[in-house]
Enzyme design. Structure first.
Site, short mmCIF file in Angstrom:
data_model
loop_
_atom_site.label_atom_id
_atom_site.label_comp_id
_atom_site.label_asym_id
_atom_site.label_seq_id
_atom_site.Cartn_x
_atom_site.Cartn_y
_atom_site.Cartn_z
N LEU A 24 32.61 43.11 40.75
CA LEU A 24 32.29 41.97 39.88
C LEU A 24 31.69 40.87 40.75
O LEU A 24 32.15 40.63 41.87
CB LEU A 24 33.55 41.44 39.20
CG LEU A 24 34.04 42.12 37.93
CD1 LEU A 24 35.41 41.57 37.54
CD2 LEU A 24 33.05 41.93 36.79
N ASP A 25 30.67 40.18 40.24
CA ASP A 25 30.09 39.06 40.97
C ASP A 25 31.14 37.97 41.19
O ASP A 25 32.07 37.83 40.39
CB ASP A 25 28.91 38.47 40.19
CG ASP A 25 27.74 39.44 40.09
OD1 ASP A 25 27.49 40.15 41.08
OD2 ASP A 25 27.09 39.47 39.04
N PRO A 26 31.01 37.17 42.26
CA PRO A 26 32.01 36.13 42.52
C PRO A 26 32.23 35.17 41.36
O PRO A 26 33.36 34.74 41.11
CB PRO A 26 31.43 35.40 43.75
CG PRO A 26 30.67 36.48 44.47
CD PRO A 26 30.06 37.31 43.39
#
Length: 298
Positions: A43-45
């Site tokens: 998952l993206d930050p």
């Protein structure tokens, strides 16, 4: 904290915003004091939500999470497109928002449902000439990424969130929600980026526990509560046909040999009675071991 422990199982973690998937993984591993851990899909930050953490032998079966369908709730902010496709990036294009009260959201969602050709964002982990696309982009080089086929199984308008539009998306592996929302904004004659993103399901699994809850239980010494969250190894392969190996043939297949066994053609989940011990491939009346667990004797 004591010595690292051998732990096998799957934790469905609710990743908070502001940290990478690997940072979330390492925090969960520390809380459990696990020897080995991986995760089942980055998952993206800036994103939140379901991150499967794979402890011990579960890491051998992470590809089934990577290959599985995902579901998200996402917010599209209109007016600006960014180089990353999300709120963290630099603005690269501006356009007036569409008249939101006049948008046919059902028609818009229908147009982006089903099989689609999608160009991934330049800030992605895809490799171009052996390097990650995001590494090239950070150096000022804009990699040319080819459109890829993805499947949007379900796309629904959930309502407005201030000046943004919220959507539910259920999609195949390889789908970039940042690209999807960018393209939806462009189809309305505007520009847009993903303002918020939350993953709510992976391969049909939905329940998840926040890091803060895990930390509170660990600080209270409630290891029973932590252990109770772990799903068994075979939750990774619940979609595969189940084959119970006859007791007299267990030794052979556990040692890497194929065996004669009635089983449906293709990948199968292998069991010793009720105990899962790996994945095999069935063909021509035989089962060939593919990925086996190193589990202690029952």
């Amino acid at each position: 904290m004591g010595k690292r422990k051998k732990i096998d199982g799957v934790l469905l973690l609710d990743k908070p915003a502001g940290i990478s998937s690997n940072q979330a993984l390492q925090q969960a591993r520390w809380l459990y004091q696990a020897e080995k851990a991986g995760h089942g899909g980055t998952l993206d930050p800036f994103a939140t939500g379901l991150l499967p953490v794979l402890f011990g032998e579960a890491s051998k079966f992470g590809r089934y999470f990577l290959d599985g369908d995902k579901a998200y709730e996402a917010t599209l902010a209109f007016g600006t497109e960014t180089d990353t496709g999300d709120l963290s990036g630099a603005v690269i294009r501006e356009a007036a928002p569409p008249p939101l009260d006049a948008v046919d959201w059902v028609a818009l969602c229908a147009g982006f449902s089903g099989v689609q050709r999608q160009v991934p964002p330049v800030y992605s982990a895809l490799k171009v000439g052996g390097e990650r696309a995001y590494a090239l982009a950070r150096r000022g080089e804009l990699p040319q990424l080819e459109a890829r086929e993805v499947v949007i199984h379900e796309l629904r308008f959930l309502g407005m969130d201030g000046d943004g539009a919220r959507f539910f998306v259920r999609c195949s592996k390889g789908t970039y929600i940042r690209s999807l929302l960018r393209d939806m904004a462009a189809a309305l004659g505007s520009a847009g980026h993903t303002h918020a993103l939350r993953r709510v399901a992976v391969a049909g699994l939905t329940a998840m526990t926040p890091l803060a809850t895990l930390r509170a239980w660990q600080e209270a010494g409630d290891m029973t509560a932590l252990q109770a969250l772990l799903l068994p190894l075979d939750c990774c392969v619940a979609h595969l046909p189940r084959v119970v190996v006859p007791p007299e043939k267990l030794r052979f297949i556990r040692n890497g040999n194929d065996i004669a066994c009635a089983a449906p053609h293709g990948e199968v989940a292998l069991y010793d009675g009720a105990r899962f011990f790996g994945v095999g491939e069935a063909r021509d009346g035989r089962v060939f071991p593919q990925r086996l667990c190193a589990l202690p004797p029952a």
